[in-house]
Design an enzyme around this catalytic site. Structure first.
Site, PDB file in Angstrom:
ATOM      1  N   GLU A 251       8.579   2.215  11.685  1.00 61.76           N
ATOM      2  CA  GLU A 251       9.566   3.308  11.606  1.00 61.76           C
ATOM      3  C   GLU A 251       8.786   4.611  11.642  1.00 61.76           C
ATOM      4  O   GLU A 251       7.971   4.856  10.750  1.00 61.76           O
ATOM      5  CB  GLU A 251      10.334   3.245  10.282  1.00 61.76           C
ATOM      6  CG  GLU A 251      11.006   1.930  10.016  1.00 61.76           C
ATOM      7  CD  GLU A 251      12.386   1.856  10.623  1.00 61.76           C
ATOM      8  OE1 GLU A 251      12.874   2.878  11.100  1.00 61.76           O
ATOM      9  OE2 GLU A 251      12.943   0.754  10.634  1.00 61.76           O
TER      10      GLU A 251
ATOM     11  N   LYS B 207       0.841  -1.194   0.000  1.00 56.67           N
ATOM     12  CA  LYS B 207       0.000   0.000   0.000  1.00 56.67           C
ATOM     13  C   LYS B 207       0.878   1.247   0.000  1.00 56.67           C
ATOM     14  O   LYS B 207       1.463   1.613   1.015  1.00 56.67           O
ATOM     15  CB  LYS B 207      -0.910   0.009   1.241  1.00 56.67           C
ATOM     16  CG  LYS B 207      -1.889   1.168   1.208  1.00 56.67           C
ATOM     17  CD  LYS B 207      -2.489   1.441   2.554  1.00 56.67           C
ATOM     18  CE  LYS B 207      -2.585   2.885   2.934  1.00 56.67           C
ATOM     19  NZ  LYS B 207      -2.044   3.930   2.145  1.00 56.67           N
TER      20      LYS B 207
ATOM     21  N   GLU C  30       6.872  17.034  15.709  1.00 58.51           N
ATOM     22  CA  GLU C  30       7.438  16.902  14.367  1.00 58.51           C
ATOM     23  C   GLU C  30       6.644  17.775  13.395  1.00 58.51           C
ATOM     24  O   GLU C  30       5.431  17.636  13.288  1.00 58.51           O
ATOM     25  CB  GLU C  30       7.387  15.437  13.930  1.00 58.51           C
ATOM     26  CG  GLU C  30       8.279  15.187  12.755  1.00 58.51           C
ATOM     27  CD  GLU C  30       8.238  13.742  12.269  1.00 58.51           C
ATOM     28  OE1 GLU C  30       7.211  13.075  12.489  1.00 58.51           O
ATOM     29  OE2 GLU C  30       9.221  13.312  11.656  1.00 58.51           O
TER      30      GLU C  30
ATOM     31  N   CYS D 251      12.304  12.126   7.564  1.00 54.48           N
ATOM     32  CA  CYS D 251      12.202  11.844   8.992  1.00 54.48           C
ATOM     33  C   CYS D 251      13.541  12.094   9.665  1.00 54.48           C
ATOM     34  O   CYS D 251      13.617  12.356  10.855  1.00 54.48           O
ATOM     35  CB  CYS D 251      11.689  10.442   9.251  1.00 54.48           C
ATOM     36  SG  CYS D 251      12.568   9.219   8.311  1.00 54.48           S
TER      37      CYS D 251
END
Ligand SMILES: Cc1cc2nc3c(=O)[nH]c(=O)nc-3n(C[C@H](O)[C@H](O)[C@H](O)COP(=O)(O)OP(=O)(O)OC[C@H]3O[C@@H](n4cnc5c(N)ncnc54)[C@H](O)[C@@H]3O)c2cc1C
Length: 1003
Positions: free
Chosen positions: A753, A672, A883, A787
């Protein structure tokens, strides 16, 4: 021996004779410097430490800091001089203020040996002295690493000032040779092109030229008015083509077309130097006016070697020293044979190279007043004197500037002087015989190519001792220095543009499946452009995909791992073939700059190849221990059906990485992709199909994460979930997967992750040339949407004002725009939702802290966010903790290193961290104390390379898995051990095989 060789020999011997009349050691400055260099040449470890110490010294101001660094660099040396050095360090510690200054003074003395003056007034003293010795000059302003346009503009003004000064002060000076003086103006300025534009990008020579030309024209006009000469120096290979193009473009302009007092450098150590020189000569003939070429071997050999090796590029420089020497002679001949259009300057200290030029010029009947020899200030004094005595024209390259910007230059000179390969060391330090020094390099090249063959054989056998993951060789990056690569990228962008808006089906069990709903993936630079319409999977399609994957698993798990490895290798081959097309697609679909897009394709190829490589090392059942009478074999079985949920920011790499790891270990996959990068996902599916993935083994299923994705996470027949994305979704998946569903066969395994709030620390003694450039790249490269990106910058109080000034100027100089253009650093953020969210954070930041910098205009169309920097940020502020995933940097001032580490480690995340310092002790602390999965010292904190930097974090950044690492595949498999007692009535076979294949897969 031919006539030319005999003449070279004669000339060389004459030079040596003259040199020996006034003998001088290699390091003419007696005392400290001479002793340091002598030690360096005897001891490689000392040399490394000394050069590093010299490199940091200029930035240290307090005596205690200097002595502290001295201690750190030298006290632990394990060599014959250790006691001596330790005593010195101990003595220095007693009165640090005084000893610090003495050391500084001594090292400044070293620098002064190579720097002709601190400023225009100062340098005149040297130039006047040289004039009395019959030596001319070319002056160069030190300071090559400009990080911002402000610094570049300062360099341009200093060039102008220097010209004025030299023009004024040398009025009335005449040519030392007195013949053909019109070819050699007295005032000669050497310009470092990269110091005039901070955003030079090899992929975009047109942009570099567009910025450099307007800065150079006023300098050139003034030089011409003053009757001066301007030379373009040559720097790293990455800038070579732009420099050559700029030179040709400027001097073809009507204004400068008939001006002969211009020159450029050709570096003989480059493999394409001959082509470049021939091209310049035909340009010159067409232009119809003389110009000059300074022929050198080149000053960046080590740098070029390191850079090309790290990026998997062929080396642009020759690898054998005699090859550079030979090429220098080949190019000397070309220059002299074209004397009618080009004036040659031979920039060498090597008596063989010089004697060859002299002998050849004689043979070709060229008067010695029509070319010149150029040598560096502070080097090969006796050779200069000898050449003057022989009646040749000699010009000295004289750098001007302060110690700090001069450090890079000083270290280059120290390296050159102490190089094992260098002529100067051989002649003036190692006392190599004249016969050897005058040998024809052509003979040496022939001998050394034999040597190279031996080297290759040795390297193969050496690999037996290296761990298996060490011998993996990464796929190379595309080198956009080459015009053909720029053209291929442009063609690919044009080609892919014609395919935008196509429709893409799901792929389930090898069949194309269309649904009523589609996802429109749009171009974030131009949101009105649809990159593709992708069929959207719902719950029924998810069910079909699970069924297909479940069924296919039965056969796939028994397929030999070698077959699965080969599938991955075919996928990498196809990616390689379609590399530019895939990069172009990423530019359109996710707004990646060229090099970022290419990096993503390279990483995807690496994942395929690296995991195939790893699978071969863990695939076969392997004996755990040798013990008499019993055999135990450890091996791995696949888990079952894997659901891969990938993000859009590395649309091919992360999707391929998780997918290939699952497939190669024998799982079947439902893939996906993120909705924003679903077209790249569709291309990956196509590539797998072309590579021959069997039906059902890989199923392509884009759709809404919150609906279809969540359904699959909860599905009883999904055994493994590999997810990369936000913390919010990651934690939800982790929780859902922990609840056992009815009929579920096994515990679901989650590889998760997530994000980061990564900190970079700039220590008080950091090299700001590097720290600023790398931090800017880590924070704003790909718009901060990695990231691994730096989103918190922690700067030590002592260096804060200078670091901030340079950082903000650098941010102001960044190229922001549509990444279809080459050389863009900051493009658009991924979509309207991200755009809105990031702007909201910027508003929060304005309330919580001080908006120190925000880039002015950004393109109106598209999801562009201006690079933004906040200062006075409280470590607990929202913008310092959450973040943001955009081009927003929070800067925090730290009192000292303890404070800096505490701030850096105070988040919930632990993904990447960076540290810039030149203190060995502080570097050791950072290695041990920074809490992050990937800690980077003195480099950017993004750009992990598969195999080299296994990537992944812990705490709220992830489960501790390392993509691209040796143990990553183990997460996709269940380990199994089979033990058999092989003793029968006290008798057992004496040997046990290391591997067995019988129970490789479940039956
Ligand atoms: C006046 C002047 C101006 C200069 N301007 C520039 C400039 O603009 N740009 C620039 O890059 N350089 C420039 N240089 C060249 C550079 O700084 C060095 O001084 C020069 O390369 C030393 O060459 P040499 O002939 O004196 O010494 P040598 O000892 O004969 O040659 C040393 C050179 O050989 C090459 N070399 C060393 N090891 C190897 C190997 N294993 N394989 C292949 N090649 C090897 C390296 O280039 C090294 O510099 C300039 C030099 C002078 C004298």
């Amino acid at each position: 021996m031919g006539a030319l060789q005999a003449e070279i020999q004669r000339r060389g011997e004459r030079i040596f004779e003259l040199v020996d009349e006034h003998p001088e050691p290699l390091f003419s400055k007696a005392g400290f410097y001479q002793r340091m260099m002598a030690l360096s040449m005897r001891d490689e470890q000392f040399k490394v430490q000394l050069f590093r110490f010299v490199d940091v010294l200029a930035s240290l101001h307090r005596g205690t800091d200097i002595v502290q660094h001295l201690d750190e660099y030298f006290a632990d040396m394990r060599n014959g001089y250790a006691p001596l050095i330790r005593t010195g360090v101990r003595a220095a510690k007693i009165l640090p203020f005084i000893s610090g200054q003495v050391l500084r003074w001594n090292v400044s003395g070293m620098a002064r040996q190579f720097i002709a003056g601190r400023n225009p007034e100062d340098v005149m003293r040297t130039l006047r002295k040289r004039r009395t010795q019959g030596i001319g000059f070319t002056v160069d302003i030190l300071g090559e690493a400009v990080v911002s346009e402000q610094e570049a503009n300062e360099y341009a003004s200093r060039c102008l000032e220097l010209l004025e000064h030299l023009g004024r002060e040398t009025r009335g000076w005449s040519d030392p040779v007195g013949k053909n003086a019109d070819l050699f103006p007295v005032v000669n300025l050497s310009v470092k092109i990269s110091a005039l534009y901070s955003q030079m990008n090899p992929a975009d020579p047109a942009d570099a030229i567009a910025h450099l030309a307007p800065k150079l024209r006023p300098i050139l006009r003034r030089a011409r008015d003053l009757g001066a000469f301007v030379n373009f120096d040559m720097e790293s290979f990455a800038h070579k083509n732009s420099t050559l193009e700029l030179f040709k473009m400027l001097f073809t302009e009507p204004e400068f077309r008939d001006w002969p007092q211009i020159g450029i450098v050709i570096q003989a150590y480059l493999r394409d130097a001959e082509d470049d020189l021939r091209d310049l000569l035909s340009w010159g003939r067409e232009r119809g006016t003389r110009f000059a070429v300074r022929l050198v071997k080149g000053a960046y050999w080590d740098f070029e070697q390191i850079k090309s090796r790290q990026n998997g590029w062929g080396s642009p420089v020759f690898l054998q020293k005699p090859e550079s020497d030979l090429n220098f002679e080949v190019l000397t001949r070309i220059l002299l044979e074209n004397e009618s259009i080009v004036t040659a300057a031979f920039g060498s200290h090597n008596v063989r190279s010089i004697a060859h030029a002299q002998a050849l010029a004689d043979q070709l009947g060229i008067d010695h007043s029509r070319f010149e020899f150029q040598l560096l200030y502070g080097m090969a004094g006796p050779v200069k004197r000898a050449l003057v005595e022989m009646g040749y024209r000699v010009r000295e390259y004289s750098p001007v500037g302060e110690l700090l910007p001069g450090m890079a230059y000083l270290v280059r000179r120290l390296l050159e002087n102490t190089s094992n390969e260098g002529f100067l060391r051989a002649k003036f330090s190692d006392n190599v015989s004249e016969t050897k020094l005058l040998r024809d390099p052509a003979e040496l090249v022939a001998q050394s190519s034999d040597g190279a063959r031996h080297l290759a054989v040795n390297r193969d056998s050496a690999s037996l001792d290296t761990p298996p993951d060490d011998i993996y060789e990464n796929a190379p990056l595309v080198n956009f220095v080459y015009q053909q690569n720029q053209d291929r990228m442009r063609d690919a962008l044009a080609q892919v543009r014609t395919q935008l808006g196509q429709k893409y089906p799901l792929v389930i069990n090898g069949s194309r499946v269309w649904t009523d709903k589609t996802i429109a993936s749009i171009n974030p630079s131009s949101p009105d452009i649809v990159v593709g319409h992708v069929a959207e999977a719902g719950i029924p399609e998810a069910e079909r995909a699970v069924k297909a994957a479940r069924t296919a698993f039965e056969k796939w798990k028994r397929t030999p791992f070698e077959t699965r490895c080969r599938l991955l290798e075919r996928v990498a081959d196809i990616m390689h073939r379609r590399r530019y097309e895939l990069s172009a697609l990423e530019v359109y679909e996710v707004g990646k700059a060229w090099a970022e897009a290419d990096g993503d394709i390279r990483e995807a190829m690496d994942f395929c190849l690296f995991y195939a490589h790893q699978m071969r090392s863990i695939g076969r059942p392997r004996l755990t221990q040798y013990v008499l009478g019993e055999e135990s074999y450890r091996h791995y079985w696949p888990r079952g059906v894997a659901l891969i949920i990938a993000p859009w920011n590395f649309p091919l790499a992360i999707l391929s990485g998780m997918t290939t790891a699952a497939l190669v270990t024998g799982n079947t996959v439902i893939m996906k992709p993120a909705e924003q990068s679903a077209v790249v996902g569709a291309r990956l599916m196509e590539i797998f199909e072309e590579a021959g993935v069997p039906p059902g083994v890989l199923n392509y299923l884009p759709g809404k994460g919150s609906v279809m994705g969540a359904h699959l996470v909860d599905h009883k027949d999904v055994d493994l979930i590999a997810f990369t994305g936000s913390r919010e979704v990651g934690l939800r998946i982790f929780e859902s997967a922990g609840k056992t569903k009815e009929g579920q066969r096994q515990l679901k395994h989650v590889i998760c992750e997530m994000g980061g709030k990564n900190a970079v620390i700039i220590d008080a003694d950091a090299d700001l040339d590097e720290a600023v450039v790398d931090t800017i790249y880590s924070a704003f490269g790909y718009q901060g949407q990695k990231c691994s990106a730096c989103s918190r910058l922690i700067i030590l109080e002592d260096i804060y004002p200078r670091a901030m000034e340079r950082l903000m100027n650098a941010a102001a100089s960044l190229r922001v725009g549509n990444p279809e253009q080459p050389g863009i650093t900051v493009g658009p953020v991924i979509d309207g939702t991200a755009h809105k969210r990031i702007l909201e954070y910027i508003e929060i930041g304005k309330k919580e802290s001080r908006l120190a910098f925000q880039r002015g205009a950004v393109p109106e169309k598209g999801f562009f966010i201006p690079p933004t920097i906040f200062t006075n940020v409280d470590p607990k502020a929202k913008i310092a903790c959450e973040e943001i995933f955009g081009p927003v940097l929070s800067v925090i001032k730290a009192r000292d290193l303890d404070d800096a580490f505490e701030i850096a480690n105070s988040t919930e995340f632990a993904l990447t961290a960076g540290f810039f310092s030149r203190s060995p002790a502080n570097i050791e602390r950072a290695k041990a104390e920074l809490v992050a999965g990937n800690v980077y010292i003195n480099r950017s904190c993004t750009g992990a390379v598969v195999g080299r930097h296994p990537f992944g974090g812990f705490k709220m950044s992830g489960g501790g898995t390392k993509a691209g690492g040796a143990d990553y595949l183990l997460h996709f498999a269940v380990p199994r051990v089979v033990t058999e007692n092989i003793t029968r009535h006290g008798f057992a076979p004496e040997t046990t095989p290391e591997f067995r294949d019988e129970f490789l897969g479940p039956r």
